[in-house]
Write a protein that holds these residues in place. Structure first.
Motif, PDB file in Angstrom:
ATOM      1  N   ILE A  12      88.958 -39.994  15.540  1.00 33.95           N
ATOM      2  CA  ILE A  12      89.848 -38.990  14.948  1.00 33.95           C
ATOM      3  C   ILE A  12      90.734 -38.293  15.990  1.00 33.95           C
ATOM      4  O   ILE A  12      91.422 -37.334  15.672  1.00 33.95           O
ATOM      5  CB  ILE A  12      89.081 -37.941  14.107  1.00 33.95           C
ATOM      6  N   GLY A  13      90.719 -38.782  17.227  1.00 32.87           N
ATOM      7  CA  GLY A  13      91.603 -38.234  18.254  1.00 32.87           C
ATOM      8  C   GLY A  13      91.257 -36.830  18.700  1.00 32.87           C
ATOM      9  O   GLY A  13      92.101 -36.126  19.240  1.00 32.87           O
ATOM     10  N   LEU A  14      90.022 -36.406  18.512  1.00 34.67           N
ATOM     11  CA  LEU A  14      89.609 -35.049  18.864  1.00 34.67           C
ATOM     12  C   LEU A  14      88.830 -35.079  20.178  1.00 34.67           C
ATOM     13  O   LEU A  14      87.758 -35.674  20.257  1.00 34.67           O
ATOM     14  CB  LEU A  14      88.744 -34.457  17.754  1.00 34.67           C
ATOM     15  N   VAL A  15      89.383 -34.468  21.209  1.00 36.98           N
ATOM     16  CA  VAL A  15      88.713 -34.399  22.505  1.00 36.98           C
ATOM     17  C   VAL A  15      87.882 -33.125  22.526  1.00 36.98           C
ATOM     18  O   VAL A  15      88.414 -32.023  22.421  1.00 36.98           O
ATOM     19  CB  VAL A  15      89.735 -34.409  23.659  1.00 36.98           C
ATOM     20  N   ALA A  16      86.573 -33.296  22.619  1.00 37.12           N
ATOM     21  CA  ALA A  16      85.639 -32.170  22.605  1.00 37.12           C
ATOM     22  C   ALA A  16      84.996 -32.057  23.978  1.00 37.12           C
ATOM     23  O   ALA A  16      84.206 -32.920  24.357  1.00 37.12           O
ATOM     24  CB  ALA A  16      84.578 -32.379  21.532  1.00 37.12           C
ATOM     25  N   PRO A  17      85.314 -31.003  24.728  1.00 39.25           N
ATOM     26  CA  PRO A  17      84.703 -30.864  26.046  1.00 39.25           C
ATOM     27  C   PRO A  17      83.204 -30.601  25.976  1.00 39.25           C
ATOM     28  O   PRO A  17      82.468 -30.979  26.867  1.00 39.25           O
ATOM     29  CB  PRO A  17      85.430 -29.677  26.665  1.00 39.25           C
ATOM     30  N   ARG A  18      82.759 -29.970  24.874  1.00 42.98           N
ATOM     31  CA  ARG A  18      81.337 -29.630  24.763  1.00 42.98           C
ATOM     32  C   ARG A  18      80.927 -29.608  23.299  1.00 42.98           C
ATOM     33  O   ARG A  18      81.613 -29.045  22.460  1.00 42.98           O
ATOM     34  CB  ARG A  18      81.090 -28.268  25.371  1.00 42.98           C
ATOM     35  N   LEU A  19      79.792 -30.227  22.997  1.00 39.17           N
ATOM     36  CA  LEU A  19      79.203 -30.174  21.663  1.00 39.17           C
ATOM     37  C   LEU A  19      77.873 -29.454  21.772  1.00 39.17           C
ATOM     38  O   LEU A  19      77.168 -29.570  22.775  1.00 39.17           O
ATOM     39  CB  LEU A  19      78.976 -31.594  21.116  1.00 39.17           C
ATOM     40  N   LEU A  20      77.531 -28.720  20.732  1.00 41.60           N
ATOM     41  CA  LEU A  20      76.271 -27.985  20.719  1.00 41.60           C
ATOM     42  C   LEU A  20      75.224 -28.784  19.953  1.00 41.60           C
ATOM     43  O   LEU A  20      75.453 -29.134  18.785  1.00 41.60           O
ATOM     44  CB  LEU A  20      76.469 -26.630  20.047  1.00 41.60           C
ATOM     45  N   PRO A  21      74.078 -29.118  20.562  1.00 47.93           N
ATOM     46  CA  PRO A  21      73.032 -29.829  19.828  1.00 47.93           C
ATOM     47  C   PRO A  21      72.614 -29.012  18.599  1.00 47.93           C
ATOM     48  O   PRO A  21      72.428 -27.804  18.684  1.00 47.93           O
ATOM     49  CB  PRO A  21      71.886 -29.929  20.831  1.00 47.93           C
ATOM     50  N   ALA A  22      72.492 -29.701  17.447  1.00 47.15           N
ATOM     51  CA  ALA A  22      72.163 -29.000  16.197  1.00 47.15           C
ATOM     52  C   ALA A  22      71.005 -29.668  15.462  1.00 47.15           C
ATOM     53  O   ALA A  22      70.885 -29.542  14.251  1.00 47.15           O
ATOM     54  CB  ALA A  22      73.398 -28.907  15.316  1.00 47.15           C
ATOM     55  N   GLY A  23      70.173 -30.410  16.177  1.00 45.98           N
ATOM     56  CA  GLY A  23      68.992 -31.007  15.568  1.00 45.98           C
ATOM     57  C   GLY A  23      69.145 -32.482  15.260  1.00 45.98           C
ATOM     58  O   GLY A  23      70.125 -33.119  15.629  1.00 45.98           O
ATOM     59  N   GLU A  24      68.143 -33.004  14.577  1.00 45.53           N
ATOM     60  CA  GLU A  24      68.154 -34.413  14.192  1.00 45.53           C
ATOM     61  C   GLU A  24      67.411 -34.576  12.877  1.00 45.53           C
ATOM     62  O   GLU A  24      66.689 -33.681  12.438  1.00 45.53           O
ATOM     63  CB  GLU A  24      67.553 -35.300  15.274  1.00 45.53           C
ATOM     64  N   ALA A  25      67.619 -35.726  12.272  1.00 50.06           N
ATOM     65  CA  ALA A  25      66.921 -36.055  11.028  1.00 50.06           C
ATOM     66  C   ALA A  25      66.534 -37.523  11.082  1.00 50.06           C
ATOM     67  O   ALA A  25      67.267 -38.351  11.617  1.00 50.06           O
ATOM     68  CB  ALA A  25      67.817 -35.795   9.818  1.00 50.06           C
ATOM     69  N   THR A  26      65.370 -37.819  10.562  1.00 45.47           N
ATOM     70  CA  THR A  26      64.950 -39.209  10.423  1.00 45.47           C
ATOM     71  C   THR A  26      64.616 -39.441   8.956  1.00 45.47           C
ATOM     72  O   THR A  26      64.194 -38.536   8.248  1.00 45.47           O
ATOM     73  CB  THR A  26      63.718 -39.528  11.288  1.00 45.47           C
ATOM     74  N   GLY A  27      64.847 -40.656   8.522  1.00 43.42           N
ATOM     75  CA  GLY A  27      64.548 -40.973   7.138  1.00 43.42           C
ATOM     76  C   GLY A  27      65.063 -42.343   6.771  1.00 43.42           C
ATOM     77  O   GLY A  27      65.659 -43.041   7.594  1.00 43.42           O
ATOM     78  N   ILE A  28      64.842 -42.709   5.545  1.00 41.80           N
ATOM     79  CA  ILE A  28      65.338 -43.981   5.025  1.00 41.80           C
ATOM     80  C   ILE A  28      66.408 -43.652   3.995  1.00 41.80           C
ATOM     81  O   ILE A  28      66.150 -42.961   3.007  1.00 41.80           O
ATOM     82  CB  ILE A  28      64.204 -44.804   4.403  1.00 41.80           C
TER      83      ILE A  28
END
Length: 99
Positions: A12-28
């Motif tokens: 999408i052409g978006l340069v992000a210098p920093r992302l904030l971790p916001a968790g994870e999910a596992t599943g089917i």
């Protein structure tokens, strides 16, 4: 983090210098087992998106409140269930009022 930033830039052409971790999910979901890592990006102003027109042919940014009102994938639904709900607008963010 690096993979998420790379995908944002490529698709999408978006340069992000920093992302904030916001968790994870596992599943089917859809018959496949997934582990999805979530990141948040805080912006001062909406960016101009430049779609790759291969993997992404349409996109727009949406608030958490907007996302809660539309159909999303299984992993995104898990993320939204965990995300905090913004206080009602009439409370004005006053920390002395109950929520």
């Amino acid at each position: 983090d690096a993979a998420a930033r790379r995908e944002l830039a490529e698709e999408i052409g978006l340069v992000a210098p920093r992302l904030l971790p916001a968790g994870e999910a596992t599943g089917i979901w859809d018959g496949w087992r997934y582990r999805v890592h979530f990141f948040e990006l805080r912006l001062d102003r909406p960016p101009k998106l430049q779609l790759d027109n291969r993997e992404i042919i349409g996109a727009r940014l949406a608030s958490l409140e907007e996302l809660r009102g539309i159909a999303v994938t299984g992993p995104v639904a898990v993320y939204l269930e965990r995300a905090p709900v913004a206080p009602p607008a009439d409370m004005g963010g006053d920390p002395t009022r109950s929520r």
